[in-house]
Design a protein around this motif. Structure first.
Motif, PDB file in Angstrom:
ATOM      1  N   ILE A 131       0.875  -1.173   0.000  1.00 37.56           N
ATOM      2  CA  ILE A 131       0.000   0.000   0.000  1.00 37.56           C
ATOM      3  C   ILE A 131       0.910   1.220   0.000  1.00 37.56           C
ATOM      4  O   ILE A 131       1.741   1.387   0.908  1.00 37.56           O
ATOM      5  CB  ILE A 131      -0.931   0.020   1.220  1.00 37.56           C
ATOM      6  N   THR A 132       0.783   2.055  -1.009  1.00 35.95           N
ATOM      7  CA  THR A 132       1.675   3.207  -1.171  1.00 35.95           C
ATOM      8  C   THR A 132       0.879   4.510  -1.150  1.00 35.95           C
ATOM      9  O   THR A 132      -0.321   4.528  -1.475  1.00 35.95           O
ATOM     10  CB  THR A 132       2.448   3.115  -2.495  1.00 35.95           C
ATOM     11  N   ASP A 133       1.563   5.584  -0.798  1.00 41.10           N
ATOM     12  CA  ASP A 133       0.924   6.895  -0.854  1.00 41.10           C
ATOM     13  C   ASP A 133       1.096   7.466  -2.257  1.00 41.10           C
ATOM     14  O   ASP A 133       1.672   6.815  -3.139  1.00 41.10           O
ATOM     15  CB  ASP A 133       1.483   7.835   0.215  1.00 41.10           C
ATOM     16  N   ARG A 134       0.646   8.679  -2.490  1.00 36.72           N
ATOM     17  CA  ARG A 134       0.677   9.244  -3.828  1.00 36.72           C
ATOM     18  C   ARG A 134       2.092   9.539  -4.310  1.00 36.72           C
ATOM     19  O   ARG A 134       2.316   9.770  -5.505  1.00 36.72           O
ATOM     20  CB  ARG A 134      -0.181  10.499  -3.895  1.00 36.72           C
ATOM     21  N   ASN A 135       3.048   9.512  -3.393  1.00 37.45           N
ATOM     22  CA  ASN A 135       4.445   9.710  -3.774  1.00 37.45           C
ATOM     23  C   ASN A 135       5.140   8.398  -4.116  1.00 37.45           C
ATOM     24  O   ASN A 135       6.320   8.391  -4.476  1.00 37.45           O
ATOM     25  CB  ASN A 135       5.211  10.407  -2.643  1.00 37.45           C
ATOM     26  N   GLY A 136       4.412   7.287  -3.961  1.00 39.96           N
ATOM     27  CA  GLY A 136       4.997   5.982  -4.257  1.00 39.96           C
ATOM     28  C   GLY A 136       5.702   5.341  -3.081  1.00 39.96           C
ATOM     29  O   GLY A 136       6.299   4.257  -3.217  1.00 39.96           O
ATOM     30  N   ASP A 137       5.653   5.970  -1.922  1.00 37.40           N
ATOM     31  CA  ASP A 137       6.304   5.415  -0.728  1.00 37.40           C
ATOM     32  C   ASP A 137       5.401   4.353  -0.094  1.00 37.40           C
ATOM     33  O   ASP A 137       4.193   4.564   0.079  1.00 37.40           O
ATOM     34  CB  ASP A 137       6.582   6.520   0.301  1.00 37.40           C
ATOM     35  N   VAL A 138       6.001   3.214   0.255  1.00 35.98           N
ATOM     36  CA  VAL A 138       5.244   2.123   0.872  1.00 35.98           C
ATOM     37  C   VAL A 138       4.958   2.464   2.330  1.00 35.98           C
ATOM     38  O   VAL A 138       5.878   2.727   3.122  1.00 35.98           O
ATOM     39  CB  VAL A 138       6.026   0.795   0.791  1.00 35.98           C
ATOM     40  N   VAL A 139       3.675   2.451   2.694  1.00 37.22           N
ATOM     41  CA  VAL A 139       3.298   2.732   4.083  1.00 37.22           C
ATOM     42  C   VAL A 139       2.910   1.447   4.823  1.00 37.22           C
ATOM     43  O   VAL A 139       2.991   1.389   6.058  1.00 37.22           O
ATOM     44  CB  VAL A 139       2.137   3.753   4.153  1.00 37.22           C
ATOM     45  N   TYR A 172      -2.708   3.667  -2.809  1.00 42.03           N
ATOM     46  CA  TYR A 172      -2.839   2.729  -3.922  1.00 42.03           C
ATOM     47  C   TYR A 172      -2.318   1.363  -3.502  1.00 42.03           C
ATOM     48  O   TYR A 172      -1.471   1.251  -2.603  1.00 42.03           O
ATOM     49  CB  TYR A 172      -2.073   3.246  -5.135  1.00 42.03           C
ATOM     50  N   VAL A 173      -2.826   0.308  -4.172  1.00 39.42           N
ATOM     51  CA  VAL A 173      -2.480  -1.053  -3.786  1.00 39.42           C
ATOM     52  C   VAL A 173      -1.979  -1.842  -4.986  1.00 39.42           C
ATOM     53  O   VAL A 173      -2.603  -1.837  -6.057  1.00 39.42           O
ATOM     54  CB  VAL A 173      -3.694  -1.785  -3.179  1.00 39.42           C
ATOM     55  N   THR A 174      -0.864  -2.518  -4.804  1.00 38.31           N
ATOM     56  CA  THR A 174      -0.332  -3.449  -5.801  1.00 38.31           C
ATOM     57  C   THR A 174       0.154  -4.691  -5.069  1.00 38.31           C
ATOM     58  O   THR A 174       0.302  -4.696  -3.835  1.00 38.31           O
ATOM     59  CB  THR A 174       0.842  -2.848  -6.597  1.00 38.31           C
ATOM     60  N   ALA A 175       0.419  -5.737  -5.834  1.00 38.20           N
ATOM     61  CA  ALA A 175       0.984  -6.965  -5.266  1.00 38.20           C
ATOM     62  C   ALA A 175       2.005  -7.522  -6.242  1.00 38.20           C
ATOM     63  O   ALA A 175       1.691  -7.759  -7.410  1.00 38.20           O
ATOM     64  CB  ALA A 175      -0.113  -7.981  -4.986  1.00 38.20           C
TER      65      ALA A 175
END
Length: 224
Positions: A131-139, A172-175
């Motif tokens: 799960i990342t923020d709009r800057n692409g950092d994983v939170v 945003y969510v990716t796997a």
């Protein structure tokens, strides 16, 4: 001598007007006007033959234009129906719904966890959901092992890896996952296969992520 200026005022009412909301003269209207003109023409100076031929020619042209307009309207309707029914060919393709993330505010006071689904197009040996923020950092991230092909459901409590509520914003969510055949792949929230198609009032509804959506709500179809 006193001179007084007078002005003639004519009061009009709604009955003095003819309603024509579409502002179009149909062939029937034109014919009625033409017949009225003939009825009230001066008997001592009847309409010239050339004028009569000219007006009948205009009537013919008006009817031709109306027929063309009707044909174009039918063609447009048929093309729209064809587009909807062609949606059947979308079954099995990947559909991007455009819902690739979610917005969070006051994460510390969420009433319930946030549900989301991801699609895995193959059995996997291991996977990491990010799960990342709009800057692409994983939170927030978590690992999984030995999963099966298909749609998997998850929930998120709105907290980062340290257990703190995340800041207000879009996430945003990716796997990233490795299949059992040792192939590396990525899944993204909002992208799912089209499972089936049904029609409501002639409009296509696609079954995506276990629910039906209008065809025109799909952002993009991706090569599977």
């Amino acid at each position: 001598m006193d001179v007084t200026s007078t002005t003639s005022v004519t009061q009009t009412t709604s009955s003095d007007y003819v309603s024509n909301p579409d502002a179009e003269l149909t062939s029937d209207d034109f014919l009625q006007l033409f017949m009225t003109q003939l009825q009230y023409q001066d008997p001592t100076a009847p309409m010239e033959t050339s004028d009569m031929l000219n007006q009948t020619s205009q009537l013919t042209q008006l009817q031709t234009n109306q027929d063309l307009k009707d044909s174009l309207n039918k063609l447009t309707a048929q093309m729209g129906a064809s587009s909807d029914y062609s949606a059947v060919s979308m079954i099995g393709k990947m559909a991007d719904t455009g819902a690739n993330g979610f917005s969070i505010s006051d994460a510390g006071n969420l009433q319930s966890d946030i549900p989301f689904d991801l699609y895995f197009d193959d059995n996997y040996a291991n996977a990491t959901v990010k799960i990342t923020d709009r800057n692409g950092d994983v939170v927030r991230s978590f690992d999984m092992e030995n999963g099966e092909k298909g749609i998997s459901s998850f929930t998120w409590d709105g907290k980062d890896d340290n257990g703190n509520p995340v800041a207000d914003g879009e996430y945003y969510v990716t796997a990233d996952y490795t299949t059992t055949s040792n192939e590396n792949k990525t899944s993204m929230l909002g992208v799912y296969p089209v499972e089936s198609v049904r029609f409501e009032d002639g409009k296509a509804q696609l079954k995506v992520d276990n629910k039906y959506m209008p065809l025109d709500s799909i952002k993009e179809f991706l090569a599977s």
